[in-house]
Design an enzyme around this catalytic site. Structure first.
Site, PDB file in Angstrom:
ATOM      1  N   ASP A  18       2.297  -4.658  -2.500  1.00 24.90           N
ATOM      2  CA  ASP A  18       1.557  -4.122  -1.362  1.00 24.90           C
ATOM      3  C   ASP A  18       2.513  -3.968  -0.179  1.00 24.90           C
ATOM      4  OD1 ASP A  18      -1.749  -4.127  -0.526  1.00 24.90           O
ATOM      5  OD2 ASP A  18      -0.269  -4.098   1.098  1.00 24.90           O
ATOM      6  N   ILE A  19       2.402  -2.853   0.526  1.00 27.09           N
ATOM      7  CA  ILE A  19       3.314  -2.553   1.631  1.00 27.09           C
ATOM      8  C   ILE A  19       3.077  -3.478   2.830  1.00 27.09           C
ATOM      9  CG2 ILE A  19       1.918  -0.829   2.886  1.00 27.09           C
ATOM     10  CD1 ILE A  19       4.457   0.989   2.802  1.00 27.09           C
ATOM     11  N   VAL A  35      -8.016   2.807   0.185  1.00 29.12           N
ATOM     12  CA  VAL A  35      -7.383   3.824  -0.661  1.00 29.12           C
ATOM     13  C   VAL A  35      -8.329   4.098  -1.828  1.00 29.12           C
ATOM     14  CG1 VAL A  35      -5.375   4.432  -2.051  1.00 29.12           C
ATOM     15  CG2 VAL A  35      -5.081   3.029   0.007  1.00 29.12           C
ATOM     16  N   HIS A  43      -7.835   0.081  -7.527  1.00 24.19           N
ATOM     17  CA  HIS A  43      -6.712  -0.867  -7.500  1.00 24.19           C
ATOM     18  C   HIS A  43      -7.253  -2.277  -7.424  1.00 24.19           C
ATOM     19  CE1 HIS A  43      -7.612   0.239  -3.331  1.00 24.19           C
ATOM     20  NE2 HIS A  43      -7.234  -0.978  -2.975  1.00 24.19           N
ATOM     21  N   HIS A  85      -6.007  -6.105  -6.226  1.00 22.27           N
ATOM     22  CA  HIS A  85      -5.005  -6.896  -5.525  1.00 22.27           C
ATOM     23  C   HIS A  85      -4.809  -8.204  -6.289  1.00 22.27           C
ATOM     24  CE1 HIS A  85      -5.507  -4.796  -1.469  1.00 22.27           C
ATOM     25  NE2 HIS A  85      -6.594  -4.405  -2.111  1.00 22.27           N
TER      26      HIS A  85
END
Ligand code: AMP
Length: 123
Positions: free
Chosen positions: A33-34, A100, A104, A106
């Site tokens: 993750d960014i 987003v 996805h 996490h």
């Protein structure tokens, strides 16, 4: 909700923008993750165009679904959080606070996760 091919994870899958990849197979991609919330914060995504888990579970092939589950477990093992513990989060839609719109999960670990979720006043 219709899938938007211009979402940022679709661009990562197409190689149009970079990611810090930790795992990839035919059906699945995982990258850091960014904006990490824990020392380990990895996003696992299917390569197919799915918005959510309900979308994915209804439309994805058994091979894609198996690959996704297996990738989540592998990422946790490889990140070294299997023993200490970790949290899997899948934000979905507006009330799930999904930013987003490509499915996805996490994988968060390396420090205590804290309480599951803040309780609302009225259930
Ligand atoms: P959410 O949709 O709320 O479950 O979370 C989306 C996550 O994607 C956030 O934790 C962001 O920090 C992360 N994110 C957004 N853009 C990127 C990117 N280009 N590379 C890696 N992670 C990203």
């Amino acid at each position: 909700m219709a899938y938007d091919k211009e979402n940022i994870f679709a661009k990562i899958i197409r190689g149009e923008i970079p990611c810090d990849k930790v795992y990839e197979d035919k059906y699945t991609l995982a990258f850091k993750d960014i904006n990490p919330a824990r020392p380990v914060h990895i996003l696992v995504i299917p390569k197919g165009a799915y918005v959510s888990m309900d979308d994915f579970s209804a439309k994805a092939s058994p091979e894609e679904q198996a690959a996704f589950i297996q990738a989540i477990g592998k990422v946790a093992r490889d990140a070294g959080v299997s023993e200490t513990g970790y949290r899997i989060i899948g934000n979905t839609g507006e009330e799930g606070h999904q930013e987003v719109m490509h499915l996805h999960v996490h994988v968060l670990g390396g420090a205590p996760a804290g309480p599951m979720v803040k309780r609302v006043e009225k259930l």
